[in-house]
Write a protein that holds these residues in place. Structure first.
Motif, mmCIF file in Angstrom:
data_model
loop_
_atom_site.group_PDB
_atom_site.id
_atom_site.type_symbol
_atom_site.label_atom_id
_atom_site.label_comp_id
_atom_site.label_asym_id
_atom_site.label_seq_id
_atom_site.Cartn_x
_atom_site.Cartn_y
_atom_site.Cartn_z
ATOM 1 N N ARG A 138 9.010 -6.610 10.922
ATOM 2 C CA ARG A 138 9.286 -7.875 11.578
ATOM 3 C C ARG A 138 8.196 -8.912 11.373
ATOM 4 N N ARG A 139 7.053 -8.506 10.845
ATOM 5 C CA ARG A 139 5.988 -9.473 10.584
ATOM 6 C C ARG A 139 5.964 -9.889 9.126
ATOM 7 N N GLY A 140 5.304 -11.001 8.825
ATOM 8 C CA GLY A 140 5.161 -11.454 7.443
ATOM 9 C C GLY A 140 6.399 -12.091 6.864
ATOM 10 N N ILE A 141 7.295 -12.598 7.726
ATOM 11 C CA ILE A 141 8.525 -13.201 7.219
ATOM 12 C C ILE A 141 8.221 -14.445 6.375
ATOM 13 N N VAL A 142 7.267 -15.254 6.809
ATOM 14 C CA VAL A 142 6.904 -16.453 6.056
ATOM 15 C C VAL A 142 6.354 -16.081 4.684
ATOM 16 N N ILE A 143 5.520 -15.059 4.645
ATOM 17 C CA ILE A 143 4.969 -14.602 3.365
ATOM 18 C C ILE A 143 6.093 -14.133 2.445
ATOM 19 N N ALA A 144 7.048 -13.408 3.008
ATOM 20 C CA ALA A 144 8.180 -12.918 2.217
ATOM 21 C C ALA A 144 9.004 -14.072 1.655
ATOM 22 N N VAL A 145 9.227 -15.104 2.467
ATOM 23 C CA VAL A 145 9.991 -16.263 2.004
ATOM 24 C C VAL A 145 9.258 -16.955 0.854
ATOM 25 N N LEU A 146 7.934 -17.091 0.968
ATOM 26 C CA LEU A 146 7.152 -17.712 -0.109
ATOM 27 C C LEU A 146 7.204 -16.871 -1.384
ATOM 28 N N ALA A 147 7.183 -15.557 -1.235
ATOM 29 C CA ALA A 147 7.273 -14.679 -2.405
ATOM 30 C C ALA A 147 8.617 -14.849 -3.111
ATOM 31 N N LEU B 85 -0.515 -14.227 -1.761
ATOM 32 C CA LEU B 85 0.512 -13.741 -0.850
ATOM 33 C C LEU B 85 0.402 -12.230 -0.665
ATOM 34 N N LEU B 86 0.037 -11.522 -1.733
ATOM 35 C CA LEU B 86 -0.161 -10.087 -1.634
ATOM 36 C C LEU B 86 -1.309 -9.765 -0.686
ATOM 37 N N LEU B 87 -2.405 -10.511 -0.817
ATOM 38 C CA LEU B 87 -3.544 -10.296 0.075
ATOM 39 C C LEU B 87 -3.157 -10.564 1.520
ATOM 40 N N ALA B 88 -2.375 -11.625 1.722
ATOM 41 C CA ALA B 88 -1.931 -11.950 3.077
ATOM 42 C C ALA B 88 -1.016 -10.860 3.627
ATOM 43 N N ALA B 89 -0.151 -10.311 2.766
ATOM 44 C CA ALA B 89 0.764 -9.253 3.209
ATOM 45 C C ALA B 89 -0.001 -7.996 3.611
ATOM 46 N N LEU B 90 -1.027 -7.669 2.840
ATOM 47 C CA LEU B 90 -1.840 -6.507 3.185
ATOM 48 C C LEU B 90 -2.600 -6.733 4.483
ATOM 49 N N TRP B 91 -3.109 -7.940 4.664
ATOM 50 C CA TRP B 91 -3.846 -8.258 5.898
ATOM 51 C C TRP B 91 -2.927 -8.193 7.109
ATOM 52 N N ARG B 92 -1.690 -8.650 6.925
ATOM 53 C CA ARG B 92 -0.722 -8.637 8.015
ATOM 54 C C ARG B 92 -0.027 -7.276 8.169
ATOM 55 N N ARG B 93 -0.252 -6.386 7.191
ATOM 56 C CA ARG B 93 0.393 -5.073 7.199
ATOM 57 C C ARG B 93 1.905 -5.219 7.351
ATOM 58 N N SER B 94 2.466 -6.045 6.439
ATOM 59 C CA SER B 94 3.887 -6.356 6.518
ATOM 60 C C SER B 94 4.636 -5.673 5.378
ATOM 61 N N ALA B 95 5.493 -4.724 5.730
ATOM 62 C CA ALA B 95 6.319 -4.061 4.720
ATOM 63 C C ALA B 95 7.339 -5.021 4.141
ATOM 64 N N THR B 96 7.846 -5.934 4.943
ATOM 65 C CA THR B 96 8.826 -6.914 4.465
ATOM 66 C C THR B 96 8.231 -7.785 3.367
ATOM 67 N N ALA B 97 7.021 -8.281 3.603
ATOM 68 C CA ALA B 97 6.371 -9.140 2.616
ATOM 69 C C ALA B 97 6.057 -8.362 1.334
ATOM 70 N N LEU B 98 5.584 -7.128 1.484
ATOM 71 C CA LEU B 98 5.260 -6.331 0.298
ATOM 72 C C LEU B 98 6.508 -6.052 -0.533
ATOM 73 N N LEU B 99 7.621 -5.792 0.142
ATOM 74 C CA LEU B 99 8.860 -5.557 -0.588
ATOM 75 C C LEU B 99 9.316 -6.827 -1.307
ATOM 76 N N ALA B 100 9.188 -7.980 -0.631
ATOM 77 C CA ALA B 100 9.597 -9.244 -1.239
ATOM 78 C C ALA B 100 8.731 -9.573 -2.454
ATOM 79 N N LEU B 101 7.477 -9.142 -2.444
ATOM 80 C CA LEU B 101 6.568 -9.446 -3.550
ATOM 81 C C LEU B 101 6.921 -8.679 -4.822
#
Length: 350
Positions: free
Chosen positions: A47-56, A94-110
């Motif tokens: 549920r976290r990192g949605i903005v990062i995922a959208v940017l990816a 964005l990858l660094l931000a996803a790791l910092w946020r520990r967001s599986a959603t963002a990592l998958l989007a990347l």
């Protein structure tokens, strides 16, 4: 008596001494707030990192749909296509931000920019070069401010190329190149700021009008033992990125159209174009040329073959293109005193 006994022995049930009974699942709730389960407490891995995922996803779409990016505003389409292989690098922060946020959603989007990049450029990672070839050609923008034209000429003479094209020849340095290349090449022609040196006879050498007002392109017939080939040498106008005007490439685009027209009217069936086109094969503005010719790097190279800037190559703006010929191998040559890397290719003539 029974209650006193339970109090003394501790055998009473929960709540017998006024303590609240634990609720079902309470222990698991406490566990979720510590250790590896803690991320679930403040939003969850998914549920976290949605903005990062959208940017990816945006980076992936921008890369995949680069041909639809309009050129009307600051030639943005051509600018993005010049550095197209590097666009997915925007996903690194964005990858660094996803790791910092520990967001599986963002990592998958990347993964999307990676998949798009591999679809566009994965083929360049394989080595398509072969051995042999009937003729070796080379091209080099030698830089008008070259501090060591003699050394550059010496390096190029040792390249082993049968046909060598030079661009950005300063009039004050032409003599140095003529002297330095004389022993390796019996024939040559210089037209304006471009020149062609050859081990085989040249004929019908003449300037090519690319609508610049002075000569920065030539055409010559090279009489090889396996027949004639038409060789064009060109140096397209420079491009700049300016804050108030964007990617200033209009002059280059007009010259590319003129060069494309000249090549389309060529009578000789076998054609080679050597030069600094100030653009990549991905740039739609060069379509008048690239639509009718093949890149030796794309057909028979290994990797991107970036040629500029020489100190840290980021783009393949120097090109060897062929028509009616089969590329065998394509590569970059060692750095000279120029700000471009020399490039070379071997070609089959039959």
């Amino acid at each position: 008596m029974v209650q006193a006994y339970k109090a003394e022995t501790g055998s009473g049930g929960p709540g017998d001494l006024g303590e609240p009974a634990p609720r079902p699942g309470g222990r698991f709730r406490r566990l979720r707030t510590v250790g590896p389960f803690r991320p679930w407490r403040d939003g969850g891995l998914w549920r976290r990192g949605i903005v990062i995922a959208v940017l990816a996803v945006g980076v992936a779409l921008f890369t995949a749909l680069h041909a639809r990016v309009p050129n009307r505003i600051g030639n943005l389409g051509s600018l993005s296509e010049t550095f197209l292989p590097w666009l997915p690098a925007l996903a690194v922060p964005l990858l660094l931000a996803a790791l910092w946020r520990r967001s599986a959603t963002a990592l998958l989007a990347l993964l999307l920019p990676v998949v798009v990049w591999l679809n566009l450029f994965g083929g360049l990672l394989t080595d398509k070069s072969g051995s042999g070839g009937d003729i070796t050609v080379a091209s080099h923008n030698v830089n008008a401010q070259n501090p060591d034209p003699e050394g550059t000429a010496r390096d190029l003479a040792e390249s082993g190329a049968d046909v060598l094209a030079l661009q950005e020849l300063a009039q004050s340095q032409v003599a140095a190149y003529r002297t330095g290349l004389r022993s390796a090449y019996k024939y040559h022609t210089v037209q304006g700021t471009v020149g062609l040196w050859s081990k085989y006879p040249l004929k019908k050498s003449a300037p090519v009008d690319i609508r610049m007002g002075w000569t920065r392109a030539l055409r010559s017939t090279v009489a090889t033992p396996r027949g004639d080939i038409a060789v064009y040498v060109a140096h397209m106008p420079s491009v700049r990125v300016k804050m108030h005007a964007g990617f200033t490439a209009n002059e280059r685009d007009k010259s590319a159209d003129a060069l494309g027209e000249a090549i389309a009217l060529e009578d000789v069936g076998k054609v080679v174009l050597l030069g600094d086109l100030n653009g990549t094969m991905n740039d739609r503005a060069l379509r008048a040329v690239t639509s009718q010719m093949r890149s030796t790097q794309g057909a028979a190279g290994h990797g991107f073959g970036f040629s500029w800037p020489a100190s840290f190559p980021m783009a393949r703006i120097d090109q060897i293109l062929v028509k009616g010929l089969e590329p065998v191998a394509s590569w970059t040559l060692p750095r000279t005193a120029s700000d471009h890397l020399p490039i070379a290719a071997s070609i089959e003539l039959d």
